[in-house]
Design a protein around this motif. Structure first.
Motif, PDB file in Angstrom:
ATOM      1  N   ASN A  42       3.504 -17.220  46.278  1.00  0.00           N
ATOM      2  CA  ASN A  42       4.307 -15.994  46.396  1.00  0.00           C
ATOM      3  C   ASN A  42       5.696 -16.182  45.809  1.00  0.00           C
ATOM      4  N   ALA A  43       6.290 -17.349  46.039  1.00  0.00           N
ATOM      5  CA  ALA A  43       7.608 -17.630  45.462  1.00  0.00           C
ATOM      6  C   ALA A  43       7.511 -17.694  43.938  1.00  0.00           C
ATOM      7  N   ALA A  44       6.404 -18.234  43.433  1.00  0.00           N
ATOM      8  CA  ALA A  44       6.216 -18.337  41.986  1.00  0.00           C
ATOM      9  C   ALA A  44       6.065 -16.964  41.341  1.00  0.00           C
ATOM     10  N   LEU A  45       5.469 -16.006  42.060  1.00  0.00           N
ATOM     11  CA  LEU A  45       5.326 -14.650  41.513  1.00  0.00           C
ATOM     12  C   LEU A  45       6.683 -14.078  41.134  1.00  0.00           C
ATOM     13  N   SER A  46       7.626 -14.174  42.052  1.00  0.00           N
ATOM     14  CA  SER A  46       8.967 -13.650  41.794  1.00  0.00           C
ATOM     15  C   SER A  46       9.721 -14.484  40.771  1.00  0.00           C
ATOM     16  N   ALA A  47       9.426 -15.779  40.744  1.00  0.00           N
ATOM     17  CA  ALA A  47      10.132 -16.650  39.804  1.00  0.00           C
ATOM     18  C   ALA A  47       9.714 -16.374  38.360  1.00  0.00           C
ATOM     19  N   VAL A  48       8.438 -16.109  38.112  1.00  0.00           N
ATOM     20  CA  VAL A  48       7.978 -15.917  36.731  1.00  0.00           C
ATOM     21  C   VAL A  48       8.053 -14.462  36.267  1.00  0.00           C
ATOM     22  N   LEU A  49       8.165 -13.520  37.204  1.00  0.00           N
ATOM     23  CA  LEU A  49       8.353 -12.103  36.858  1.00  0.00           C
ATOM     24  C   LEU A  49       9.471 -11.564  37.761  1.00  0.00           C
ATOM     25  N   PRO A  50      10.718 -11.920  37.448  1.00  0.00           N
ATOM     26  CA  PRO A  50      11.842 -11.600  38.328  1.00  0.00           C
ATOM     27  C   PRO A  50      12.026 -10.102  38.607  1.00  0.00           C
ATOM     28  N   ASP A  51      11.654  -9.248  37.666  1.00  0.00           N
ATOM     29  CA  ASP A  51      11.827  -7.808  37.860  1.00  0.00           C
ATOM     30  C   ASP A  51      10.700  -7.191  38.685  1.00  0.00           C
ATOM     31  N   GLY A  52       9.657  -7.967  38.951  1.00  0.00           N
ATOM     32  CA  GLY A  52       8.495  -7.448  39.669  1.00  0.00           C
ATOM     33  C   GLY A  52       8.700  -7.397  41.176  1.00  0.00           C
ATOM     34  N   SER A  97       5.549  -9.383  30.939  1.00  0.00           N
ATOM     35  CA  SER A  97       6.133  -8.055  31.170  1.00  0.00           C
ATOM     36  C   SER A  97       5.193  -6.969  30.672  1.00  0.00           C
ATOM     37  N   SER A  98       5.506  -5.747  31.022  1.00  0.00           N
ATOM     38  CA  SER A  98       4.666  -4.620  30.605  1.00  0.00           C
ATOM     39  C   SER A  98       4.662  -4.430  29.094  1.00  0.00           C
ATOM     40  N   ASP A  99       5.668  -4.981  28.386  1.00  0.00           N
ATOM     41  CA  ASP A  99       5.672  -4.880  26.918  1.00  0.00           C
ATOM     42  C   ASP A  99       4.970  -6.068  26.251  1.00  0.00           C
ATOM     43  N   GLY A 100       4.395  -6.983  27.045  1.00  0.00           N
ATOM     44  CA  GLY A 100       3.600  -8.073  26.499  1.00  0.00           C
ATOM     45  C   GLY A 100       4.346  -9.338  26.152  1.00  0.00           C
ATOM     46  N   SER A 101       5.542  -9.530  26.710  1.00  0.00           N
ATOM     47  CA  SER A 101       6.281 -10.764  26.434  1.00  0.00           C
ATOM     48  C   SER A 101       6.377 -11.607  27.710  1.00  0.00           C
ATOM     49  N   ILE A 102       6.437 -12.903  27.518  1.00  0.00           N
ATOM     50  CA  ILE A 102       6.483 -13.831  28.652  1.00  0.00           C
ATOM     51  C   ILE A 102       7.855 -13.773  29.320  1.00  0.00           C
ATOM     52  N   THR A 103       7.844 -13.590  30.632  1.00  0.00           N
ATOM     53  CA  THR A 103       9.091 -13.545  31.396  1.00  0.00           C
ATOM     54  C   THR A 103       9.358 -14.849  32.128  1.00  0.00           C
ATOM     55  N   GLY A 104       8.344 -15.697  32.248  1.00  0.00           N
ATOM     56  CA  GLY A 104       8.533 -16.975  32.916  1.00  0.00           C
ATOM     57  C   GLY A 104       7.220 -17.716  33.079  1.00  0.00           C
ATOM     58  N   THR A 105       7.334 -19.035  33.237  1.00  0.00           N
ATOM     59  CA  THR A 105       6.170 -19.882  33.495  1.00  0.00           C
ATOM     60  C   THR A 105       6.534 -20.887  34.573  1.00  0.00           C
ATOM     61  N   GLN A 106       5.526 -21.339  35.286  1.00  0.00           N
ATOM     62  CA  GLN A 106       5.760 -22.366  36.296  1.00  0.00           C
ATOM     63  C   GLN A 106       4.467 -23.165  36.473  1.00  0.00           C
ATOM     64  N   VAL A 107       4.579 -24.491  36.365  1.00  0.00           N
ATOM     65  CA  VAL A 107       3.427 -25.354  36.597  1.00  0.00           C
ATOM     66  C   VAL A 107       3.164 -25.401  38.092  1.00  0.00           C
ATOM     67  N   GLN A 129      11.001 -22.430  25.935  1.00  0.00           N
ATOM     68  CA  GLN A 129      10.642 -21.928  24.607  1.00  0.00           C
ATOM     69  C   GLN A 129       9.566 -20.847  24.663  1.00  0.00           C
ATOM     70  N   TYR A 130       8.890 -20.700  25.804  1.00  0.00           N
ATOM     71  CA  TYR A 130       7.876 -19.661  25.960  1.00  0.00           C
ATOM     72  C   TYR A 130       8.480 -18.294  26.307  1.00  0.00           C
ATOM     73  N   LEU A 131       9.699 -18.290  26.831  1.00  0.00           N
ATOM     74  CA  LEU A 131      10.324 -17.030  27.249  1.00  0.00           C
ATOM     75  C   LEU A 131      10.453 -16.066  26.073  1.00  0.00           C
ATOM     76  N   GLY A 132       9.983 -14.850  26.277  1.00  0.00           N
ATOM     77  CA  GLY A 132      10.070 -13.817  25.257  1.00  0.00           C
ATOM     78  C   GLY A 132       8.952 -13.845  24.223  1.00  0.00           C
ATOM     79  N   LYS A 133       8.100 -14.873  24.256  1.00  0.00           N
ATOM     80  CA  LYS A 133       7.003 -14.963  23.281  1.00  0.00           C
ATOM     81  C   LYS A 133       5.915 -13.948  23.628  1.00  0.00           C
ATOM     82  N   ASP A 134       5.169 -13.534  22.581  1.00  0.00           N
ATOM     83  CA  ASP A 134       4.027 -12.655  22.807  1.00  0.00           C
ATOM     84  C   ASP A 134       2.747 -13.480  22.687  1.00  0.00           C
TER      85      ASP A 134
END
Length: 167
Positions: A42-52, A97-107, A129-134
């Motif tokens: 649950n903490a990871a959900l907010s961490a990788v998609l902060p606006d969600g 994100s809804s526009d198809g770009s990566i907002t975050g990753t977490q192992v 380096q993954y942030l913002g990638k499609d």
């Protein structure tokens, strides 16, 4: 004389009782461990998609995607996906994100070699380096000496995009 014959039986019975009690006690910790893993997820959900916010689980059939969540406010999706690393599967939480770009990753989980393969988790610039990638994931540089682990992480992110394409 009679005690000498009974002594091994009594000792082995006592050992069995103690080991069985320890096993029951350990099994009793399973709900605590499961709750801790759920809290971490649950903490990871907010961490990788902060606006969600208000995440709800959705169903996807993509291979190597364990879980998928949709943000209730339309900010995007979070996927828990896996890729094959050097020492087994690497589980990664990926926010898209809804526009198809990566907002975050977490192992989330891996069995990679300490000091080498676990750099996918410890070296922040690798994940940044993954942030913002499609979905193309162009320009990603793998870690020198940890190529299999880097490729496994990258495969997990790619699997998340496959699931994103389903939704």
């Amino acid at each position: 004389m009679k005690w000498e014959k009974l002594k091994p039986i009594v000792v082995l019975t006592a050992i069995c009782v103690i080991v069985s009690a320890a096993l029951v006690g350990t099994y009793g910790l399973k709900p605590v461990i499961d709750a801790a893993k759920a809290a971490e997820a649950n903490a990871a959900l907010s961490a990788v998609l902060p606006d969600g916010t208000d995440f709800e689980e959705v169903t996807v059939s993509a291979e190597n995607v364990l879980n998928a969540y949709k943000a209730g406010n339309g900010a995007g999706y979070v996927f828990q996906a896996q890729g094959k690393g050097f020492a087994g599967m690497i589980t990664v939480m990926v926010g898209i994100s809804s526009d198809g770009s990566i907002t975050g990753t977490q192992v989330m989980e891996h069995g990679e070699t300490p000091g080498i393969g676990d750099r996918i988790e410890k070296e922040a610039h690798f994940q940044e380096q993954y942030l913002g990638k499609d979905y193309n994931l162009e320009g990603i540089e793998f870690l020198s000496g940890a190529t299999f682990s880097s490729k496994g992480f990258n495969a997990a992110v790619g699997n998340a995009f496959v699931a994103y394409g389903e939704l």
